[in-house]
Scaffold this motif. Structure first.
Motif, PDB file in Angstrom:
ATOM      1  N   PRO A 155     126.224 -26.790  31.294  1.00 53.23           N
ATOM      2  CA  PRO A 155     127.557 -26.925  31.895  1.00 53.23           C
ATOM      3  C   PRO A 155     128.489 -25.810  31.434  1.00 53.23           C
ATOM      4  N   ARG A 156     129.319 -25.355  32.345  1.00 56.48           N
ATOM      5  CA  ARG A 156     130.282 -24.321  31.995  1.00 56.48           C
ATOM      6  C   ARG A 156     131.418 -24.919  31.171  1.00 56.48           C
ATOM      7  N   TYR A 157     132.013 -24.085  30.353  1.00 59.08           N
ATOM      8  CA  TYR A 157     133.206 -24.463  29.608  1.00 59.08           C
ATOM      9  C   TYR A 157     134.242 -23.351  29.768  1.00 59.08           C
ATOM     10  N   LEU A 158     135.493 -23.679  29.498  1.00 61.79           N
ATOM     11  CA  LEU A 158     136.579 -22.703  29.565  1.00 61.79           C
ATOM     12  C   LEU A 158     136.670 -22.010  28.214  1.00 61.79           C
ATOM     13  N   ALA A 159     136.532 -20.710  28.215  1.00 58.94           N
ATOM     14  CA  ALA A 159     136.508 -19.930  26.972  1.00 58.94           C
ATOM     15  C   ALA A 159     137.818 -19.167  26.796  1.00 58.94           C
ATOM     16  N   LEU A 160     138.327 -19.197  25.555  1.00 54.65           N
ATOM     17  CA  LEU A 160     139.529 -18.453  25.173  1.00 54.65           C
ATOM     18  C   LEU A 160     139.201 -17.639  23.926  1.00 54.65           C
ATOM     19  N   ALA A 161     139.716 -16.431  23.868  1.00 56.73           N
ATOM     20  CA  ALA A 161     139.567 -15.586  22.678  1.00 56.73           C
ATOM     21  C   ALA A 161     140.925 -14.966  22.383  1.00 56.73           C
ATOM     22  N   LEU A 162     141.397 -15.120  21.140  1.00 58.14           N
ATOM     23  CA  LEU A 162     142.737 -14.632  20.804  1.00 58.14           C
ATOM     24  C   LEU A 162     142.825 -14.326  19.309  1.00 58.14           C
ATOM     25  N   PRO A 163     143.759 -13.435  18.947  1.00 57.35           N
ATOM     26  CA  PRO A 163     143.922 -13.102  17.522  1.00 57.35           C
ATOM     27  C   PRO A 163     144.676 -14.201  16.773  1.00 57.35           C
ATOM     28  N   ARG A 166     149.060 -13.796  10.734  1.00 52.69           N
ATOM     29  CA  ARG A 166     149.899 -14.318   9.652  1.00 52.69           C
ATOM     30  C   ARG A 166     150.822 -13.184   9.223  1.00 52.69           C
ATOM     31  N   ASP A 167     152.125 -13.430   9.296  1.00 54.51           N
ATOM     32  CA  ASP A 167     153.118 -12.408   8.953  1.00 54.51           C
ATOM     33  C   ASP A 167     152.895 -11.143   9.786  1.00 54.51           C
ATOM     34  N   HIS A 168     152.680 -11.335  11.067  1.00 54.58           N
ATOM     35  CA  HIS A 168     152.502 -10.229  12.026  1.00 54.58           C
ATOM     36  C   HIS A 168     151.269  -9.386  11.704  1.00 54.58           C
ATOM     37  N   ARG A 169     150.314  -9.958  11.024  1.00 52.01           N
ATOM     38  CA  ARG A 169     149.077  -9.236  10.702  1.00 52.01           C
ATOM     39  C   ARG A 169     147.898 -10.095  11.144  1.00 52.01           C
ATOM     40  N   THR A 170     146.984  -9.459  11.859  1.00 52.91           N
ATOM     41  CA  THR A 170     145.820 -10.184  12.355  1.00 52.91           C
ATOM     42  C   THR A 170     144.862 -10.458  11.202  1.00 52.91           C
ATOM     43  N   VAL A 171     144.572 -11.737  10.977  1.00 52.34           N
ATOM     44  CA  VAL A 171     143.688 -12.114   9.868  1.00 52.34           C
ATOM     45  C   VAL A 171     142.349 -12.645  10.376  1.00 52.34           C
ATOM     46  N   ALA A 172     142.238 -12.907  11.680  1.00 53.21           N
ATOM     47  CA  ALA A 172     140.976 -13.399  12.235  1.00 53.21           C
ATOM     48  C   ALA A 172     141.102 -13.412  13.760  1.00 53.21           C
ATOM     49  N   TYR A 173     139.980 -13.709  14.402  1.00 53.63           N
ATOM     50  CA  TYR A 173     139.950 -13.904  15.852  1.00 53.63           C
ATOM     51  C   TYR A 173     139.294 -15.249  16.132  1.00 53.63           C
ATOM     52  N   ALA A 174     139.913 -15.987  17.037  1.00 50.62           N
ATOM     53  CA  ALA A 174     139.422 -17.327  17.370  1.00 50.62           C
ATOM     54  C   ALA A 174     138.747 -17.299  18.733  1.00 50.62           C
ATOM     55  N   TYR A 175     137.645 -18.010  18.806  1.00 48.91           N
ATOM     56  CA  TYR A 175     136.935 -18.200  20.073  1.00 48.91           C
ATOM     57  C   TYR A 175     136.865 -19.702  20.309  1.00 48.91           C
ATOM     58  N   LEU A 176     137.552 -20.179  21.357  1.00 48.98           N
ATOM     59  CA  LEU A 176     137.703 -21.607  21.606  1.00 48.98           C
ATOM     60  C   LEU A 176     137.014 -21.995  22.908  1.00 48.98           C
ATOM     61  N   GLN A 177     136.430 -23.172  22.897  1.00 48.74           N
ATOM     62  CA  GLN A 177     135.750 -23.711  24.074  1.00 48.74           C
ATOM     63  C   GLN A 177     136.411 -25.026  24.486  1.00 48.74           C
ATOM     64  N   LEU A 178     136.781 -25.082  25.746  1.00 53.57           N
ATOM     65  CA  LEU A 178     137.457 -26.265  26.298  1.00 53.57           C
ATOM     66  C   LEU A 178     136.709 -26.740  27.548  1.00 53.57           C
TER      67      LEU A 178
END
Length: 306
Positions: A155-163, A166-178
């Protein structure tokens, strides 16, 4: 001789029948063509209106979802669990965001340099997932939402990827499935349209794929499409070509059809009444009109010399 007389009597009636039949067929064909054109125009106009409404509604849904994702990854509980963004912190952050967002099917966090993507076997990791994370890293903002699947028949899922910042500094990238359910339910709220197909597609024009459709159905149905904001989705409208050989103007065709049908009706009436009877009636009327009236007879007698 009797055969010739019978033929002379029947020939006009046969000619009238043939002419009336041809006019009837022509009128019905013109009316059918006009209705085909009119119906296609009405279905196309309605489908285009619904396409725009669908694109606007899905855009609002996806933008709201993206906004919630940004708020969720910036939540203090997630940032605290993330810590220094090492492997243990990323695992803890995934558990923390799933706790506050129960609808998530899955969540993964990657290092700020996304080295996991660069070193991964893309066949197993997934080309689409890698492309989203690289795009989020390049843009320093959320990548366009899209439908993905871990396997061909999965089954397909809705994928999101975003930085994650913290304090205007990228500390990680998230990959979310909905789940895709809210998106598809919203798409299917609209009823199907007779004579048109509305598609939910993904990708650029010419290389997109069909996600869902409303209407007559068709796997490959190129149509006029509009983008769904914040995603790779598009809403397109497709209409099959109707069998139309006459000019694409329904109003003149309706007029022509009416004239032909009236002429056909008149000829059928002449045949049923009998052309000879009509001609005979006209001759009797003419002979009656040629007879002198009483006043004319009196004037003629008065003018005659004795």
């Amino acid at each position: 001789m009797p055969n010739k007389n019978a033929l002379r009597v029947m020939l006009p009636r046969l000619l009238l029948l043939a002419a009336a039949t041809l006019l009837l067929i022509g009128g019905l064909f013109a009316a059918w063509q006009a209705w085909q054109i009119y119906s296609a125009e009405q279905a196309g106009a309605t489908a285009l209106q619904i396409r725009d409404q669908q694109a606007a509604a899905l855009s609002r849904l996806l933008l709201d979802t993206q906004k919630r994702a940004e708020q969720s990854v910036a939540d203090e509980s997630v940032l605290a669990a993330l810590g220094n963004a090492d492997e243990a912190g990323r695992t803890a952050a995934a558990l923390a965001i799933q706790k506050q967002w129960p609808e998530l099917l899955g969540a993964e966090f990657y290092s700020p340099e996304i080295v996991e993507v660069m070193r991964a076997d893309l066949v197993k990791f997934g080309y689409a997932r890698a492309a989203m994370l690289v795009q989020a890293h390049s843009l320093q903002k959320g990548a366009p939402a899209q439908a993905q699947g871990d396997a061909k028949d999965a089954p397909r899922y809705l994928a999101l990827a975003l930085p994650v910042q913290r304090d205007h500094r990228t500390v990680a990238y998230a990959y979310l499935q909905l789940p895709m359910t809210p998106l598809l339910n919203l798409f299917h709220q609209q009823s199907a349209i007779v004579g048109a197909q509305i598609d939910l597609r993904q990708g650029s024009i010419g290389s997109d794929q069909l996600i869902e459709h409303l209407g007559i159905g068709g796997e490959n149905s190129p149509g006029v499409s509009v983008p769904v904001l914040g995603s790779l989705f598009r809403i397109s409208v497709w209409q099959p070509e109707e069998f139309v050989v006459l000019p694409q103007e329904p109003t003149p065709l309706f007029i022509i059809a009416t004239v032909l049908l009236l002429l056909a009706g008149a000829l059928f009436w002449l045949r049923m009444t009998g052309i000879q009877r009509v001609v005979g009636r006209m001759r009797r009327q003419k002979s009656f009109s040629d007879e002198p009236t009483l006043a004319q007879s009196l004037r003629d007698q008065a003018s005659t010399p004795v």
